[in-house]
Motif scaffolding. Sequence first.
Motif, PDB file in Angstrom:
ATOM      1  N   ILE A 161      -4.252   5.702  -8.193  1.00  0.00           N
ATOM      2  CA  ILE A 161      -4.047   4.901  -9.397  1.00  0.00           C
ATOM      3  C   ILE A 161      -2.543   4.692  -9.531  1.00  0.00           C
ATOM      4  CG2 ILE A 161      -4.328   4.806 -11.894  1.00  0.00           C
ATOM      5  CD1 ILE A 161      -6.778   6.596 -11.588  1.00  0.00           C
ATOM      6  N   SER A 162      -2.096   3.471  -9.352  1.00  0.00           N
ATOM      7  CA  SER A 162      -0.665   3.200  -9.271  1.00  0.00           C
ATOM      8  C   SER A 162      -0.307   2.058 -10.210  1.00  0.00           C
ATOM      9  CB  SER A 162      -0.289   2.843  -7.833  1.00  0.00           C
ATOM     10  OG  SER A 162       1.089   2.619  -7.707  1.00  0.00           O
ATOM     11  N   ASP A 163       0.265   2.416 -11.355  1.00  0.00           N
ATOM     12  CA  ASP A 163       0.662   1.432 -12.357  1.00  0.00           C
ATOM     13  C   ASP A 163       2.064   1.798 -12.824  1.00  0.00           C
ATOM     14  OD1 ASP A 163       1.111  -0.037 -14.697  1.00  0.00           O
ATOM     15  OD2 ASP A 163      -0.999  -0.034 -15.241  1.00  0.00           O
ATOM     16  N   PRO A 164       3.017   0.880 -12.745  1.00  0.00           N
ATOM     17  CA  PRO A 164       4.371   1.201 -13.186  1.00  0.00           C
ATOM     18  C   PRO A 164       4.433   1.748 -14.609  1.00  0.00           C
ATOM     19  CG  PRO A 164       4.340  -0.901 -12.038  1.00  0.00           C
ATOM     20  CD  PRO A 164       2.909  -0.490 -12.215  1.00  0.00           C
ATOM     21  N   ALA A 165       3.480   1.334 -15.454  1.00  0.00           N
ATOM     22  CA  ALA A 165       3.480   1.789 -16.844  1.00  0.00           C
ATOM     23  C   ALA A 165       3.293   3.289 -16.958  1.00  0.00           C
ATOM     24  CB  ALA A 165       2.386   1.070 -17.630  1.00  0.00           C
ATOM     25  N   HIS A 166       2.693   3.904 -15.954  1.00  0.00           N
ATOM     26  CA  HIS A 166       2.446   5.350 -16.006  1.00  0.00           C
ATOM     27  C   HIS A 166       3.697   6.168 -15.702  1.00  0.00           C
ATOM     28  CE1 HIS A 166      -1.986   4.295 -14.843  1.00  0.00           C
ATOM     29  NE2 HIS A 166      -1.708   3.981 -16.088  1.00  0.00           N
ATOM     30  N   GLY A 167       4.714   5.527 -15.119  1.00  0.00           N
ATOM     31  CA  GLY A 167       5.957   6.220 -14.849  1.00  0.00           C
ATOM     32  C   GLY A 167       5.928   7.158 -13.667  1.00  0.00           C
ATOM     33  N   THR A 168       4.939   7.036 -12.785  1.00  0.00           N
ATOM     34  CA  THR A 168       4.905   7.881 -11.594  1.00  0.00           C
ATOM     35  C   THR A 168       5.860   7.331 -10.537  1.00  0.00           C
ATOM     36  OG1 THR A 168       3.136   6.641 -10.499  1.00  0.00           O
ATOM     37  CG2 THR A 168       2.474   8.369 -12.045  1.00  0.00           C
ATOM     38  N   HIS A 169       6.237   8.173  -9.588  1.00  0.00           N
ATOM     39  CA  HIS A 169       7.113   7.717  -8.507  1.00  0.00           C
ATOM     40  C   HIS A 169       6.466   6.586  -7.731  1.00  0.00           C
ATOM     41  CE1 HIS A 169       9.934   7.842  -5.149  1.00  0.00           C
ATOM     42  NE2 HIS A 169       8.886   7.870  -4.343  1.00  0.00           N
ATOM     43  N   PHE A 170       5.187   6.764  -7.371  1.00  0.00           N
ATOM     44  CA  PHE A 170       4.515   5.710  -6.613  1.00  0.00           C
ATOM     45  C   PHE A 170       4.401   4.427  -7.435  1.00  0.00           C
ATOM     46  CE2 PHE A 170       2.133   8.856  -3.656  1.00  0.00           C
ATOM     47  CZ  PHE A 170       3.129   8.715  -2.696  1.00  0.00           C
ATOM     48  N   GLY A 171       4.106   4.554  -8.721  1.00  0.00           N
ATOM     49  CA  GLY A 171       3.996   3.375  -9.564  1.00  0.00           C
ATOM     50  C   GLY A 171       5.300   2.623  -9.686  1.00  0.00           C
ATOM     51  N   LEU A 172       6.395   3.352  -9.826  1.00  0.00           N
ATOM     52  CA  LEU A 172       7.705   2.728 -10.027  1.00  0.00           C
ATOM     53  C   LEU A 172       8.302   2.174  -8.737  1.00  0.00           C
ATOM     54  CD1 LEU A 172       9.253   5.318 -12.508  1.00  0.00           C
ATOM     55  CD2 LEU A 172       8.357   3.041 -13.046  1.00  0.00           C
ATOM     56  N   THR A 173       7.841   2.674  -7.590  1.00  0.00           N
ATOM     57  CA  THR A 173       8.385   2.196  -6.312  1.00  0.00           C
ATOM     58  C   THR A 173       7.488   1.171  -5.629  1.00  0.00           C
ATOM     59  OG1 THR A 173       7.380   4.101  -5.165  1.00  0.00           O
ATOM     60  CG2 THR A 173       9.672   4.328  -5.919  1.00  0.00           C
ATOM     61  N   GLY A 174       6.422   0.761  -6.294  1.00  0.00           N
ATOM     62  CA  GLY A 174       5.592  -0.318  -5.766  1.00  0.00           C
ATOM     63  C   GLY A 174       4.501   0.105  -4.799  1.00  0.00           C
ATOM     64  N   GLN A 175       4.238   1.394  -4.675  1.00  0.00           N
ATOM     65  CA  GLN A 175       3.144   1.835  -3.805  1.00  0.00           C
ATOM     66  C   GLN A 175       1.820   1.386  -4.420  1.00  0.00           C
ATOM     67  OE1 GLN A 175       2.758   3.630  -0.721  1.00  0.00           O
ATOM     68  NE2 GLN A 175       0.686   2.908  -1.140  1.00  0.00           N
ATOM     69  N   ARG A 176       1.070   0.602  -3.686  1.00  0.00           N
ATOM     70  CA  ARG A 176      -0.188   0.090  -4.226  1.00  0.00           C
ATOM     71  C   ARG A 176      -1.336   1.055  -3.979  1.00  0.00           C
ATOM     72  NH1 ARG A 176      -3.983  -1.890  -0.702  1.00  0.00           N
ATOM     73  NH2 ARG A 176      -3.369  -2.196   1.479  1.00  0.00           N
ATOM     74  N   GLY A 177      -2.377   0.904  -4.759  1.00  0.00           N
ATOM     75  CA  GLY A 177      -3.610   1.623  -4.508  1.00  0.00           C
ATOM     76  C   GLY A 177      -4.503   0.829  -3.571  1.00  0.00           C
ATOM     77  N   PRO A 178      -5.566   1.430  -3.056  1.00  0.00           N
ATOM     78  CA  PRO A 178      -6.461   0.722  -2.134  1.00  0.00           C
ATOM     79  C   PRO A 178      -7.420  -0.205  -2.865  1.00  0.00           C
ATOM     80  CG  PRO A 178      -7.292   2.928  -2.511  1.00  0.00           C
ATOM     81  CD  PRO A 178      -5.981   2.836  -3.256  1.00  0.00           C
ATOM     82  N   THR A 179      -7.897  -1.212  -2.194  1.00  0.00           N
ATOM     83  CA  THR A 179      -8.983  -2.038  -2.713  1.00  0.00           C
ATOM     84  C   THR A 179     -10.290  -1.258  -2.575  1.00  0.00           C
ATOM     85  OG1 THR A 179      -9.492  -3.062  -0.578  1.00  0.00           O
ATOM     86  CG2 THR A 179      -7.791  -4.119  -1.942  1.00  0.00           C
ATOM     87  N   GLY A 180     -11.335  -1.751  -3.255  1.00  0.00           N
ATOM     88  CA  GLY A 180     -12.635  -1.113  -3.129  1.00  0.00           C
ATOM     89  C   GLY A 180     -13.131  -1.126  -1.693  1.00  0.00           C
ATOM     90  N   ALA A 181     -12.889  -2.231  -0.988  1.00  0.00           N
ATOM     91  CA  ALA A 181     -13.322  -2.329   0.410  1.00  0.00           C
ATOM     92  C   ALA A 181     -12.559  -1.349   1.289  1.00  0.00           C
ATOM     93  CB  ALA A 181     -13.141  -3.754   0.914  1.00  0.00           C
ATOM     94  N   GLU A 182     -11.262  -1.178   1.026  1.00  0.00           N
ATOM     95  CA  GLU A 182     -10.457  -0.237   1.810  1.00  0.00           C
ATOM     96  C   GLU A 182     -10.923   1.195   1.587  1.00  0.00           C
ATOM     97  OE1 GLU A 182      -6.136  -2.502   2.177  1.00  0.00           O
ATOM     98  OE2 GLU A 182      -6.629  -1.382   0.347  1.00  0.00           O
ATOM     99  N   LEU A 183     -11.233   1.515   0.339  1.00  0.00           N
ATOM    100  CA  LEU A 183     -11.737   2.855   0.039  1.00  0.00           C
ATOM    101  C   LEU A 183     -13.050   3.112   0.763  1.00  0.00           C
ATOM    102  CD1 LEU A 183     -11.681   5.507  -1.606  1.00  0.00           C
ATOM    103  CD2 LEU A 183     -12.826   4.271  -3.453  1.00  0.00           C
ATOM    104  N   LYS A 184     -13.960   2.158   0.689  1.00  0.00           N
ATOM    105  CA  LYS A 184     -15.258   2.317   1.352  1.00  0.00           C
ATOM    106  C   LYS A 184     -15.083   2.444   2.864  1.00  0.00           C
ATOM    107  CE  LYS A 184     -19.909   0.368   1.637  1.00  0.00           C
ATOM    108  NZ  LYS A 184     -20.012   0.403   3.102  1.00  0.00           N
ATOM    109  N   LYS A 185     -14.144   1.708   3.438  1.00  0.00           N
ATOM    110  CA  LYS A 185     -13.918   1.777   4.887  1.00  0.00           C
ATOM    111  C   LYS A 185     -13.516   3.188   5.308  1.00  0.00           C
ATOM    112  CE  LYS A 185     -11.098  -0.213   8.603  1.00  0.00           C
ATOM    113  NZ  LYS A 185     -10.029  -1.200   8.934  1.00  0.00           N
ATOM    114  N   VAL A 186     -12.612   3.807   4.554  1.00  0.00           N
ATOM    115  CA  VAL A 186     -12.196   5.170   4.889  1.00  0.00           C
ATOM    116  C   VAL A 186     -13.348   6.147   4.676  1.00  0.00           C
ATOM    117  CG1 VAL A 186     -10.632   7.055   4.263  1.00  0.00           C
ATOM    118  CG2 VAL A 186      -9.773   4.719   4.401  1.00  0.00           C
ATOM    119  N   GLN A 187     -14.081   5.984   3.580  1.00  0.00           N
ATOM    120  CA  GLN A 187     -15.232   6.854   3.337  1.00  0.00           C
ATOM    121  C   GLN A 187     -16.256   6.724   4.460  1.00  0.00           C
ATOM    122  OE1 GLN A 187     -16.260   5.336  -0.543  1.00  0.00           O
ATOM    123  NE2 GLN A 187     -15.321   7.070  -1.604  1.00  0.00           N
ATOM    124  N   ASP A 188     -16.541   5.508   4.862  1.00  0.00           N
ATOM    125  CA  ASP A 188     -17.513   5.290   5.937  1.00  0.00           C
ATOM    126  C   ASP A 188     -17.023   5.877   7.259  1.00  0.00           C
ATOM    127  OD1 ASP A 188     -19.132   3.986   4.145  1.00  0.00           O
ATOM    128  OD2 ASP A 188     -18.657   1.966   4.860  1.00  0.00           O
TER     129      ASP A 188
END
Length: 488
Positions: free
Chosen positions: A263-290
């Motif tokens: 979960i990466s949102d700049p509003a949350h003030g996390t390092h990943f959120g503030l540096t632009g690290q994106r979260g995965p799409t639903g398809a990307e998540l399912k691909k890794v799970q599969d």
Amino acid sequence: MSSPLIPLSGLKIATRKEMGQGGCSASSCGSKAGPDDMDPATWAKVKDHPCYSEEAHHYFARMHVAVAPACNIQCNYCNRKYDCANESRPGVVSERLTPDQAARKVLAVAAEVPQLSVLGIAGPGDAAYDWKRTKSTFEQVAERLPDIRLCLSSNGLALPDRVDEIVSMNIDHVTITINAIDPEIGQHIYPWVFFQGARHTGIEAATILRDRQLLALEMLTARGVLVKVNSVLIPGINDEHLIEVNKAVKARGAFLHNIMPLISDPAHGTHFGLTGQRGPTGAELKKVQDACAGGANLMRHCRQCRADAVGLLGEDRGQEFTLDKLPEVIEDAPEAREAYRVWVAEERRDRAAAAAAAEAVVPAAETPTLFAVCTRGSGRINLHFGYATEFQIYEADADGIRFVGHRRADNYCLGGHGDSERMEEILRVLADVPYVLCAKIGDGPRKRLAAAGIEAIDSLGQDYIETAIAAVLEARTARTGRDAARRA
């Protein structure tokens, strides 16, 4: 206001392949309506636990109490200072409680919510590091509510030091967050850890944390404690590596592996959120799970709950039970919880029969097809498309019909009118899903979905989810056959 005595969603059907295998299925544990896919002792532990059984999460509620604020590591995806009452994210709380306050709150919720079966401590810091508060809370609750299961979550660093006490207190469910077993990767996730009186950084910190996490996992499973491993999927950092994590935790006895999206949102003030690290799409998540199929059993129904969440997975009633809203006198109602569990046992049998009948008519030649389901409970398609804030995703093919995850999106309807921006987000979230099943949908959103290649179906409202999916596949097969006959 108490929750209705109905389950949230439909029962997963074990696939034909899974029916022929011993042990837990590759896609979820405790998925059948009985202990025939695991030993009776394990089934007794998971059958009413919404996080450890995909089936149970449709029926039973969990509760987290925020009594453990101290933490001994820093994660680049975490900022416990941010809070929004409408947000579901680990580490988020509106009230930090003392053990006495937490015990009182648990008693109040148990009296009001008969679905409650599990008390968990997941922070907002680390439950094993802030152990004095965690232990006191569990001891008080266990004395008053012996039918409520106890569960804790930890980053694992302090966990090996608590194993003996965990076992003696009958805490039989523990979650460890393990995002990497390669310190070269771990150093990009954890800026520092605090261990044995000193702060460590870089590869040294990641190595210490990795070793303690795996040691804790081995120690707990050796003592018969069920361990779920959480991993946050961070695209470009550990996405490919999570296959190795899955293998490693399976080898050490993990009961479930829960791969969650960052979960990466700049509003949350996390390092990943503030540096632009994106979260995965639903398809990307399912691909890794599969890609992890055949390894540790996967949990796909996680909602990444707040550290003060209350209710069924997918809902949060925490704001109903803030300290200022608790009654002066709290009377426990164990008979209501017992009556509810009796009802659930009967419902499980009925749902299993309906699900098996639906699976039996799925065309044998079907290739995997995804369905987005709008549901408010009971395993039925009973929610208007415009009111859905979450789509439950099912996959159907020749091996059966199974729940594979959920995808969040803000509800389309606001004050009786559709919101165009929210519709764009829904289209993005469902980009790889060809069918939406809902109780009702307006002409406008139906056309928007159709233009994106998604067919919205509201003619099967109130049907069981699996029954409706089987009907769609049957109709598609019949239509294909008729078209082929006309062309011939």
